[in-house]
Design an enzyme around this catalytic site. Sequence first.
Site, PDB file in Angstrom:
ATOM      1  N   SER A 157     -29.600 -10.363  22.957  1.00 42.53           N
ATOM      2  CA  SER A 157     -29.108 -10.229  23.942  1.00 42.53           C
ATOM      3  C   SER A 157     -27.725 -10.989  24.233  1.00 42.53           C
ATOM      4  O   SER A 157     -26.814 -10.803  23.322  1.00 42.53           O
ATOM      5  CB  SER A 157     -30.004 -11.068  25.120  1.00 42.53           C
ATOM      6  OG  SER A 157     -29.622 -10.874  26.518  1.00 42.53           O
ATOM      7  N   ARG A 227     -34.075 -16.064  39.350  1.00 37.59           N
ATOM      8  CA  ARG A 227     -35.148 -15.861  38.157  1.00 37.59           C
ATOM      9  C   ARG A 227     -35.714 -14.740  38.457  1.00 37.59           C
ATOM     10  O   ARG A 227     -36.135 -13.714  37.466  1.00 37.59           O
ATOM     11  CB  ARG A 227     -35.737 -16.875  37.822  1.00 37.59           C
ATOM     12  CG  ARG A 227     -36.803 -17.058  36.634  1.00 37.59           C
ATOM     13  CD  ARG A 227     -35.958 -16.622  35.429  1.00 37.59           C
ATOM     14  NE  ARG A 227     -36.888 -16.586  34.225  1.00 37.59           N
ATOM     15  CZ  ARG A 227     -36.388 -16.405  33.130  1.00 37.59           C
ATOM     16  NH1 ARG A 227     -35.002 -15.918  32.525  1.00 37.59           N
ATOM     17  NH2 ARG A 227     -37.110 -16.408  31.954  1.00 37.59           N
ATOM     18  N   ASP A 322     -35.341  -0.772  27.176  1.00 46.31           N
ATOM     19  CA  ASP A 322     -34.223  -1.744  27.512  1.00 46.31           C
ATOM     20  C   ASP A 322     -33.238  -1.062  28.626  1.00 46.31           C
ATOM     21  O   ASP A 322     -32.268  -0.556  28.144  1.00 46.31           O
ATOM     22  CB  ASP A 322     -33.545  -2.400  26.327  1.00 46.31           C
ATOM     23  CG  ASP A 322     -32.648  -3.374  26.552  1.00 46.31           C
ATOM     24  OD1 ASP A 322     -32.553  -3.589  27.984  1.00 46.31           O
ATOM     25  OD2 ASP A 322     -32.260  -4.227  25.965  1.00 46.31           O
ATOM     26  N   HIS A 355     -36.026  -5.120  28.020  1.00 46.99           N
ATOM     27  CA  HIS A 355     -35.109  -6.143  27.580  1.00 46.99           C
ATOM     28  C   HIS A 355     -35.773  -7.093  26.619  1.00 46.99           C
ATOM     29  O   HIS A 355     -35.325  -7.616  25.407  1.00 46.99           O
ATOM     30  CB  HIS A 355     -33.944  -6.574  28.319  1.00 46.99           C
ATOM     31  CG  HIS A 355     -33.206  -7.373  27.767  1.00 46.99           C
ATOM     32  ND1 HIS A 355     -32.313  -6.800  26.710  1.00 46.99           N
ATOM     33  CD2 HIS A 355     -32.479  -8.634  27.902  1.00 46.99           C
ATOM     34  CE1 HIS A 355     -31.391  -8.113  26.390  1.00 46.99           C
ATOM     35  NE2 HIS A 355     -31.745  -8.920  27.081  1.00 46.99           N
ATOM     36  N   ASP A 356     -37.060  -7.791  27.079  1.00 50.05           N
ATOM     37  CA  ASP A 356     -37.578  -8.645  26.410  1.00 50.05           C
ATOM     38  C   ASP A 356     -38.385  -8.411  25.066  1.00 50.05           C
ATOM     39  O   ASP A 356     -38.958  -9.269  24.551  1.00 50.05           O
ATOM     40  CB  ASP A 356     -38.683  -9.223  27.493  1.00 50.05           C
ATOM     41  CG  ASP A 356     -38.173 -10.027  28.470  1.00 50.05           C
ATOM     42  OD1 ASP A 356     -36.983 -10.690  28.291  1.00 50.05           O
ATOM     43  OD2 ASP A 356     -38.946 -10.855  29.392  1.00 50.05           O
TER      44      ASP A 356
END
Length: 381
Positions: A157, A227, A322, A355-356
């Site tokens: 990232s 968040r 992602d 994405h994680d």
Amino acid sequence: MPDILPPDSVGLVTPQTHKFTTPLALDCGRSLPTYELIYETYGTLNKEHSNAVLICHALSGDHHAAGYYTMQDKKPGWWDTCIGPGKPVDTNRFFVVSLNNLGGCKGSTGPSSINPETDKPYGPDFPIMTVRDWVKSQARLSDVLGISQWAAVIGGSLGGMQALQWAIDYPKHLRHCGVIAAAPKLTAQNIAFNEVARQAILHDPEFHKGHYYQHDAVPRRGLILARMLGHITYLSEVAMRKKFGRELREGKLKFGFDVEFQVESYLRHQGSAFVDRFDANTYLLMTKALDYFDPASEHKGNLSAALTNILANFLVISFTSDWRFAPARSRELVKALLYNKKTVSYAEIKAHEGHDAFLMPITHYIEVFQAYMQQVEIPGE
């Protein structure tokens, strides 16, 4: 955690801090007269100093990438999946360095640090950082450690963007560059997500224009919302459906605005937990650094021109689900590298974690990452 450390763990680790007294000139036109960087190391530096690997962290990451601080820790460092004996970044071979970037909130100089000119926390007066600024500070740390050339600089990232900037700015100082779940610049949609997150913080009544430290306050609501929004973008729709579906916490509708669905409960928990470990001013700085990153901007938008002087071999990895840093963005980087006849290995990993995924122990991902790192040459080995 277990009473006995896992055999593939780097074990118990202790952070180190170095204070720099030479001013650091920044892209914004300002400078930091003095600053500190906190970092951790894993493995052993060989006598040739040729086996060092730098790990660059993502937006909410820090220096604690692997291992444990105490035997009571519930979780290891954030990339323990990939760093340790026998893992992709094998500490039996490599000396690994992981640091907390300037502007952070985990020990390196940042907005919550004391400004020597005022004896008060910097707050919003801390200068805006860029990826290039971070890389410059990291290069100074490598000098302190006696590392003239990294075997590899790797990140996921925002960390992958730093790795790419290293290859551009210090081409002779790294032999390999790992860019994972990253992009050569953010899309307009990505910048938009970051702006909404920043506005949530900026409009929190407890923000006090960034001087909330002096008011003994925390902009909790804004940071929680930021968040929650970010976390939605880090997961894929498939991952959220598999994890939560449309499950109700109490098995029935309550016809109100309190938590009813499991996914709502999850997001609120993630937001609340984040407030306890992260600083709002740091979040603002980190997202701006993401937005500003665009090496091609100095070459009239020509990414290939920006990569002309690169010498490092590249590993580029993307993940099919992602959507925030889509595989197409990684392929743009690969194409620009190949245009310059650079050596690049590319893998698009099928994964539903979004994405994680770069943080997850996905078998194919780990195998690809490990196969590449096993081929990284170490002079004197």
